[in-house]
Design an enzyme around this catalytic site. Structure first.
Site, PDB file in Angstrom:
ATOM      1  CG  ASN A  87      -1.898  -1.140   1.236  1.00 17.82           C
ATOM      2  OD1 ASN A  87      -2.464  -1.459   0.201  1.00 17.82           O
ATOM      3  ND2 ASN A  87      -2.108  -1.771   2.392  1.00 17.82           N
ATOM      4  CB  VAL A  96       3.435   1.022   9.224  1.00 22.11           C
ATOM      5  CG1 VAL A  96       4.867   1.079   9.755  1.00 22.11           C
ATOM      6  CG2 VAL A  96       2.477   0.546  10.325  1.00 22.11           C
ATOM      7  CG  HIS A 100       4.423  -2.636   5.235  1.00 21.55           C
ATOM      8  ND1 HIS A 100       4.580  -1.284   5.489  1.00 21.55           N
ATOM      9  CD2 HIS A 100       3.096  -2.859   5.186  1.00 21.55           C
ATOM     10  CE1 HIS A 100       3.389  -0.724   5.595  1.00 21.55           C
ATOM     11  NE2 HIS A 100       2.465  -1.662   5.413  1.00 21.55           N
ATOM     12  CG  HIS A 102       0.167  -6.210   3.492  1.00 23.88           C
ATOM     13  ND1 HIS A 102      -0.415  -6.239   4.737  1.00 23.88           N
ATOM     14  CD2 HIS A 102       0.427  -4.902   3.240  1.00 23.88           C
ATOM     15  CE1 HIS A 102      -0.528  -5.008   5.211  1.00 23.88           C
ATOM     16  NE2 HIS A 102      -0.022  -4.170   4.311  1.00 23.88           N
TER      17      HIS A 102
HETATM   18  P1  AMP Z   1      -0.477  -0.878   5.949  1.00 23.95           P
HETATM   19  O1  AMP Z   1      -1.880  -0.519   6.377  1.00 23.95           O
HETATM   20  O2  AMP Z   1      -0.359  -1.373   4.556  1.00 23.95           O
HETATM   21  O3  AMP Z   1       0.489   0.241   6.269  1.00 23.95           O
HETATM   22  O4  AMP Z   1      -0.076  -2.120   6.855  1.00 23.95           O
HETATM   23  C1  AMP Z   1       0.431  -1.999   8.148  1.00 23.95           C
HETATM   24  C2  AMP Z   1       0.252  -3.340   8.796  1.00 23.95           C
HETATM   25  O5  AMP Z   1       1.071  -3.403   9.944  1.00 23.95           O
HETATM   26  C3  AMP Z   1      -1.189  -3.608   9.293  1.00 23.95           C
HETATM   27  O6  AMP Z   1      -1.709  -4.754   8.628  1.00 23.95           O
HETATM   28  C4  AMP Z   1      -1.026  -3.812  10.790  1.00 23.95           C
HETATM   29  O7  AMP Z   1      -1.893  -4.794  11.294  1.00 23.95           O
HETATM   30  C5  AMP Z   1       0.439  -4.207  10.894  1.00 23.95           C
HETATM   31  N1  AMP Z   1       1.078  -3.939  12.175  1.00 23.95           N
HETATM   32  C6  AMP Z   1       1.059  -2.780  12.868  1.00 23.95           C
HETATM   33  N2  AMP Z   1       1.810  -2.903  13.975  1.00 23.95           N
HETATM   34  C7  AMP Z   1       2.314  -4.160  13.964  1.00 23.95           C
HETATM   35  C8  AMP Z   1       3.180  -4.888  14.838  1.00 23.95           C
HETATM   36  N3  AMP Z   1       3.674  -4.347  15.963  1.00 23.95           N
HETATM   37  N4  AMP Z   1       3.492  -6.158  14.525  1.00 23.95           N
HETATM   38  C9  AMP Z   1       2.986  -6.731  13.406  1.00 23.95           C
HETATM   39  N5  AMP Z   1       2.187  -6.094  12.530  1.00 23.95           N
HETATM   40  C10 AMP Z   1       1.859  -4.826  12.812  1.00 23.95           C
END
Ligand code: AMP
Length: 114
Positions: A87, A96, A100, A102
């Site tokens: 994303n 975040v 990353h 997914h």
């Molecule tokens: P996005 O919305 O594409 O930025 O994805 C961020 C992802 O990070 C989400 O699916 C969250 O559930 C995941 N996330 C946030 N904090 C953590 C964490 N501490 N450990 C593992 N996953 C996390």
């Protein structure tokens, strides 16, 4: 990056359920899984969004996909299938700001995504 959650996970400062790592990337299970397999692959190096990739950091994306392939085999979903998603910014729902990938699988998925 000092205040980046995923830099802290990559550095071991914050614990995560790590499933794979090498010199370039770290992969761990998503804290809020959207499928039986939901793993996030991050580069150790901080890059905020896909828009911030450069010729120098672009090779990280290749490393991320190679890790995704490895994780899919490890979780037994390589043949049944899986989805990889990155994303970028608000409309895609990036929450975040450290890139990353997914890796989602273990159930069938709809297209187009919501
Ligand atoms: P996005 O919305 O594409 O930025 O994805 C961020 C992802 O990070 C989400 O699916 C969250 O559930 C995941 N996330 C946030 N904090 C953590 C964490 N501490 N450990 C593992 N996953 C996390």
């Amino acid at each position: 990056m000092k205040d980046c959650l995923f830099c802290k996970i990559a550095g071991g400062e914050i614990k995560a359920n790590c499933v794979y790592e090498n010199d370039s990337v770290v992969a761990f299970r998503d804290i809020n899984p959207q499928a039986p397999t939901h793993v996030l692959v991050i580069p150790r190096q901080h890059v905020a969004t896909l828009n911030d990739l450069t010729a120098e950091t672009g090779a990280l994306v290749s490393e991320m996909f190679l890790a995704a392939k490895h994780i899919a085999a490890q979780d037994g979903i390589a043949q049944s299938g899986y989805r990889t998603v990155m994303n970028c910014n608000r409309d895609a729902g990036q929450s975040v700001f450290h890139i990353h990938l997914h890796v989602l699988g273990g159930r069938s998925m709809d297209w187009p995504p919501g």
